[in-house]
Scaffold this motif. Structure first.
Motif, PDB file in Angstrom:
ATOM      1  N   PRO A 117       0.829  -1.210   0.000  1.00  0.00           N
ATOM      2  CA  PRO A 117       0.000   0.000   0.000  1.00  0.00           C
ATOM      3  C   PRO A 117       0.860   1.255   0.000  1.00  0.00           C
ATOM      4  N   ALA A 118       0.407   2.277  -0.703  1.00  0.00           N
ATOM      5  CA  ALA A 118       1.100   3.557  -0.657  1.00  0.00           C
ATOM      6  C   ALA A 118       1.070   4.079   0.779  1.00  0.00           C
ATOM      7  N   GLY A 119       2.207   4.551   1.253  1.00  0.00           N
ATOM      8  CA  GLY A 119       2.278   5.065   2.613  1.00  0.00           C
ATOM      9  C   GLY A 119       2.931   4.124   3.595  1.00  0.00           C
ATOM     10  N   CYS A 120       3.240   2.890   3.179  1.00  0.00           N
ATOM     11  CA  CYS A 120       3.809   1.949   4.156  1.00  0.00           C
ATOM     12  C   CYS A 120       5.251   2.313   4.525  1.00  0.00           C
ATOM     13  N   PHE A 121       5.875   3.225   3.769  1.00  0.00           N
ATOM     14  CA  PHE A 121       7.213   3.691   4.141  1.00  0.00           C
ATOM     15  C   PHE A 121       7.177   5.094   4.745  1.00  0.00           C
ATOM     16  N   ASN A 122       5.970   5.576   5.080  1.00  0.00           N
ATOM     17  CA  ASN A 122       5.882   6.844   5.804  1.00  0.00           C
ATOM     18  C   ASN A 122       6.560   6.706   7.166  1.00  0.00           C
ATOM     19  N   ASP A 153      -0.952  -3.143   6.431  1.00  0.00           N
ATOM     20  CA  ASP A 153       0.225  -3.834   6.965  1.00  0.00           C
ATOM     21  C   ASP A 153       0.298  -3.772   8.480  1.00  0.00           C
ATOM     22  N   GLY A 154      -0.843  -3.509   9.126  1.00  0.00           N
ATOM     23  CA  GLY A 154      -0.860  -3.472  10.582  1.00  0.00           C
ATOM     24  C   GLY A 154      -0.694  -2.090  11.158  1.00  0.00           C
ATOM     25  N   PHE A 155      -0.473  -1.090  10.284  1.00  0.00           N
ATOM     26  CA  PHE A 155      -0.284   0.283  10.734  1.00  0.00           C
ATOM     27  C   PHE A 155      -1.035   1.224   9.800  1.00  0.00           C
ATOM     28  N   GLY A 156      -1.518   2.335  10.341  1.00  0.00           N
ATOM     29  CA  GLY A 156      -2.148   3.340   9.500  1.00  0.00           C
ATOM     30  C   GLY A 156      -1.171   3.850   8.462  1.00  0.00           C
ATOM     31  N   LEU A 157      -1.684   4.284   7.319  1.00  0.00           N
ATOM     32  CA  LEU A 157      -0.818   4.672   6.207  1.00  0.00           C
ATOM     33  C   LEU A 157      -0.543   6.170   6.179  1.00  0.00           C
ATOM     34  N   ALA A 159       1.180   9.733   8.164  1.00  0.00           N
ATOM     35  CA  ALA A 159       2.546  10.055   8.596  1.00  0.00           C
ATOM     36  C   ALA A 159       2.870   9.456   9.962  1.00  0.00           C
ATOM     37  N   GLN A 160       1.843   9.262  10.818  1.00  0.00           N
ATOM     38  CA  GLN A 160       2.101   8.771  12.175  1.00  0.00           C
ATOM     39  C   GLN A 160       2.275   7.262  12.241  1.00  0.00           C
ATOM     40  N   ARG A 161       1.712   6.515  11.265  1.00  0.00           N
ATOM     41  CA  ARG A 161       1.845   5.052  11.211  1.00  0.00           C
ATOM     42  C   ARG A 161       1.436   4.410  12.540  1.00  0.00           C
ATOM     43  N   ARG A 162       0.240   4.769  12.999  1.00  0.00           N
ATOM     44  CA  ARG A 162      -0.248   4.185  14.254  1.00  0.00           C
ATOM     45  C   ARG A 162      -0.743   2.756  14.012  1.00  0.00           C
ATOM     46  N   SER A 163      -0.608   1.931  15.034  1.00  0.00           N
ATOM     47  CA  SER A 163      -1.007   0.529  14.935  1.00  0.00           C
ATOM     48  C   SER A 163      -2.513   0.425  14.721  1.00  0.00           C
ATOM     49  N   ILE A 164      -2.926  -0.490  13.797  1.00  0.00           N
ATOM     50  CA  ILE A 164      -4.339  -0.756  13.532  1.00  0.00           C
ATOM     51  C   ILE A 164      -4.571  -2.259  13.552  1.00  0.00           C
ATOM     52  N   ASP A 165      -5.840  -2.650  13.510  1.00  0.00           N
ATOM     53  CA  ASP A 165      -6.178  -4.074  13.589  1.00  0.00           C
ATOM     54  C   ASP A 165      -5.901  -4.819  12.289  1.00  0.00           C
ATOM     55  N   LYS A 166      -6.028  -4.135  11.155  1.00  0.00           N
ATOM     56  CA  LYS A 166      -5.942  -4.829   9.865  1.00  0.00           C
ATOM     57  C   LYS A 166      -4.479  -5.048   9.468  1.00  0.00           C
ATOM     58  N   ASN A 167      -4.180  -6.287   9.092  1.00  0.00           N
ATOM     59  CA  ASN A 167      -2.825  -6.633   8.662  1.00  0.00           C
ATOM     60  C   ASN A 167      -2.902  -7.809   7.693  1.00  0.00           C
ATOM     61  N   ASP A 168      -2.662  -7.535   6.416  1.00  0.00           N
ATOM     62  CA  ASP A 168      -2.720  -8.577   5.391  1.00  0.00           C
ATOM     63  C   ASP A 168      -1.410  -9.346   5.259  1.00  0.00           C
ATOM     64  N   LEU A 169      -0.340  -8.868   5.899  1.00  0.00           N
ATOM     65  CA  LEU A 169       0.976  -9.472   5.674  1.00  0.00           C
ATOM     66  C   LEU A 169       1.030 -10.961   6.041  1.00  0.00           C
ATOM     67  N   PRO A 170       0.491 -11.384   7.197  1.00  0.00           N
ATOM     68  CA  PRO A 170       0.559 -12.826   7.511  1.00  0.00           C
ATOM     69  C   PRO A 170      -0.149 -13.686   6.466  1.00  0.00           C
ATOM     70  N   VAL A 265      -0.999  14.644   3.846  1.00  0.00           N
ATOM     71  CA  VAL A 265      -1.077  14.461   5.297  1.00  0.00           C
ATOM     72  C   VAL A 265      -2.419  14.919   5.847  1.00  0.00           C
ATOM     73  N   ASP A 266      -3.174  15.688   5.073  1.00  0.00           N
ATOM     74  CA  ASP A 266      -4.493  16.124   5.516  1.00  0.00           C
ATOM     75  C   ASP A 266      -5.580  15.107   5.185  1.00  0.00           C
ATOM     76  N   LEU A 267      -5.206  14.015   4.522  1.00  0.00           N
ATOM     77  CA  LEU A 267      -6.150  12.947   4.184  1.00  0.00           C
ATOM     78  C   LEU A 267      -5.718  11.662   4.866  1.00  0.00           C
ATOM     79  N   PRO A 268      -6.062  11.477   6.130  1.00  0.00           N
ATOM     80  CA  PRO A 268      -5.679  10.217   6.783  1.00  0.00           C
ATOM     81  C   PRO A 268      -6.345   9.039   6.111  1.00  0.00           C
ATOM     82  N   ALA A 269      -5.638   7.912   6.073  1.00  0.00           N
ATOM     83  CA  ALA A 269      -6.202   6.686   5.482  1.00  0.00           C
ATOM     84  C   ALA A 269      -7.203   6.106   6.468  1.00  0.00           C
ATOM     85  N   THR A 270      -8.482   6.122   6.127  1.00  0.00           N
ATOM     86  CA  THR A 270      -9.529   5.611   6.994  1.00  0.00           C
ATOM     87  C   THR A 270     -10.395   4.645   6.214  1.00  0.00           C
TER      88      THR A 270
END
Length: 613
Positions: A117-122, A153-157, A159-170, A265-270
């Motif tokens: 996903p775009a933003g995973c290297f933020n 990937d388990g984190f919001g996309l 700038a803050q990359r906060r932990s979230i419930d969704k994680n497709d990596l496993p 940065v004004d459009l958080p991934a939700t």
């Protein structure tokens, strides 16, 4: 960078690291060196002044990402493997060098593509990337390529990359493993049905000569039999599409003028459509006049269409945006509501990603963006659909809030004695410090990655050690039912209760706690997850790259010790609470399906039998 790398490797246990400074693209000194395994995240940007590569590359190019991938593919040994992170330009750019590179990869070494996903290297970069999985031996005997898509990937996309419930990596990791195992065992891949991707014949990829590596391009028909007429975003008198722009950054009078100016940065991934009511920067009237930015009226649909593609928001105040956006202004409010347009566009994100062109920062042109078509029901139906989905999202948000904020609370009575954890436990130890031998079958070896979001052991993605290795372990390193595991490195502070009827061993980053007669294991398990104990974990953790709670610190944790009957009552109460909390996960999954079902009905997708109202 060389010095930093040497120090980093040394701190991670490599006492004699081999790191060399070398210009891979212009020097031929190491051309004859090859590798068994290559893991790489090469630079995406070509340096100022361009590149003057030597002539030994099979692909003639001036772009660094093309040359790096070519170099790695050519320098794998016959049984070599590689995983390379690449920008989206590698995947679908139409220039000759890109097509030649993809053709060479498909023919010689490519076995899978994982879209990230775009933003995973933020916060370092919001660039959309993919991982190319190369395996020369498997590629020679395979006539297919697997495509996987990671949406979370388990984190919001943001700038803050906060932990979230969704994680497709496993899931992607497991499905990629199954695909590669099928190739290794020369088994047919047609029986595999990946939930996060698809398997495509090489002949289909080569059919039109561009060797496009965007998996969505090969997905069989999605939308059909539309229930409502399709309209394009370029339809006059209904929509007006405006591109964004940026004032000159070095002119002070262009900035701080009070006009909200939106960037990514004004459009958080939700999960639902974001709303913009304020922005981090503002521009002046002069900045707006002397740039390509336009004032976008309130209640328009803002879509990111450069680099990070497909974030969608509605601006609740008039704004300007930077050049990374296309903004859909609703010209006829009697025919379309912005919330519905935004919802309909969420189904077109894969199309936007496939249509984007460009090098490091792939982008959708305004003319191409205007070709996108969405179904347009009558206005009242649009409002009903929006209200329905907003209702579902409120339920999801409420359930997520419960999951995010619930912590087992154990009120500590002042009469309870406080004791050292080690004083009421039979043993507190960790796993074997030596890397274990691996086997194709035997006893599962558990690492921190085998602990799922519910703080339970997941044995679907573990590897095995030989029975002989397990038998030679001490009794304290053979978990028994009722033992409590506690992570002590990295994601420290996670307690896990060992279930019945399982045999496994575990790594040194996990501690094993075996309670004594005064302390219920279930009480300790709940206690370790409480704020009272988490604070002790934070205070005890040391280290820079990876925080670690030492065994000595863990043994000296102070815990309250109520009578056994009180411990049992507390555990019963917490278990009842946790059953209610766990139900929220199923609630989220059900209502996410309801949202997708509603959107599918809008698009008239086949296989959907629910009515519109």
């Amino acid at each position: 960078m060389v010095r930093l790398s040497l120090v980093n490797m040394y701190l991670h246990g490599f006492t004699n690291p081999h790191i060399a400074e070398y210009d891979t693209l212009t020097s031929e000194d190491k051309w004859n060196e090859t590798a068994d395994v290559i893991l790489a995240n090469p630079p995406f940007m070509s340096p100022k002044g361009g590149i003057k590569p030597h002539k030994r590359f099979s692909i003639q190019a001036k772009r660094s990402e093309v040359l790096f991938v070519d170099y790695m593919a050519e320098h794998l040994r016959p049984n070599g493997r590689a995983a390379i992170i690449v920008p989206e330009g590698i995947i679908f750019q139409s220039q000759t060098a890109y097509k030649d590179l993809r053709k060479m990869l498909v023919a010689n070494s490519l076995v899978a593509v994982v879209s990230l996903p775009a933003g995973c290297f933020n916060p370092y970069s919001g660039v959309k990337t993919s991982i190319l999985i190369l395996d020369k031996a498997l590629a020679r005997r395979s006539d297919t390529i697997a495509f996987f898509k990671v949406e979370n990937d388990g984190f919001g996309l943001g700038a803050q990359r906060r932990s979230i419930d969704k994680n497709d990596l496993p899931q992607v990791k497991a499905e990629l493993f199954d695909y590669l195992q099928a190739l290794r065992n020369q088994q047919p891949t047609a029986d595999l049905q990946p939930t996060c991707g698809l398997i495509v014949p090489k002949e289909k990829i080569a059919a039109n000569g561009d060797y496009n590596l965007s998996g969505e391009r090969y997905r069989e028909g999605t939308a059909s039999n539309h229930s409502f007429p399709l309209v394009s975003l370029g339809e006059e008198n209904l929509f007006r599409v405006e591109s964004g722009g940026t004032p000159k950054s070095d002119v002070e009078e262009y900035w701080g003028g009070g006009i909200p100016w939106a960037t990514l940065v004004d459009l958080p991934a939700t999960d639902f459509i974001s709303e913009i009511t304020a922005t981090k920067r503002t521009i002046s009237d002069k900045g707006l006049r002397e740039s390509s930015a336009k004032m976008i009226p309130a209640n328009s649909v803002v879509v990111s269409t450069r680099a990070t593609i497909g974030r969608i928001a509605i601006n609740r105040v008039p704004i300007a945006t930077n050049q990374g956006f296309k903004n859909v202004v609703i010209e006829d409010s009697a025919r379309a509501v912005p919330e519905f347009v935004a919802l309909a566009l969420t189904k077109l994100v894969p199309t936007m990603e496939a249509w984007a062109t460009g090098g490091t920062f792939a982008e959708i042109s305004k003319s191409k963006f205007c070709e996108l078509q969405i179904p347009l029901p009558p206005l009242e139906v649009q409002k009903e659909i929006v209200a329905e989905i907003e209702g579902y999202q409120k339920v999801i948000n409420g359930a997520r809030a419960v999951l995010d904020h619930y912590r087992p609370h154990i009120p500590i009575h002042p009469d309870w004695p406080l004791v050292r954890l080690a004083d009421v436990c039979e043993t507190i130890t960790d796993g074997d410090h030596q890397p274990p031998p691996k086997a194709s079958e035997g006893v599962p070896f558990v690492t921190i990655t085998n602990i799922n979001d519910d703080h339970q052991l997941d044995f679907t993605k573990t590897f095995f050690v030989p029975e002989s290795y397990y038998e030679n372990l001490s009794a304290t390193r053979k978990p028994q039912p009722g033992d409590v595991l506690y992570t002590v490195t990295g994601s420290y502070g996670i307690p896990v209760l060992v279930p019945e009827d399982v045999r496994f061993c575990f790594q040194r980053h996990i501690a094993l706690i075996r309670t004594g007669p005064q302390l219920l294991n279930t009480f300790l398990h709940s206690l370790l997850a409480s704020p009272f104990m988490l604070q002790q974990g934070h205070a005890a953790a040391t280290g820079v790259a990876q925080k670690t709670v030492s065994l000595n610190s863990l043994r000296n944790f102070i815990i309250p010790l109520p009578p056994l009957a009180t411990q049992q009552a507390i555990v019963a109460e917490i278990e009842a609470e946790q059953a209610l909390v766990a139900a929220n996960r199923e609630l989220i999954a059900r209502f996410e399906k309801k949202i997708q079902s509603t959107l599918a009905r809008v698009w008239g997708e086949s296989g959907n039998t629910e009515s519109m109202t």
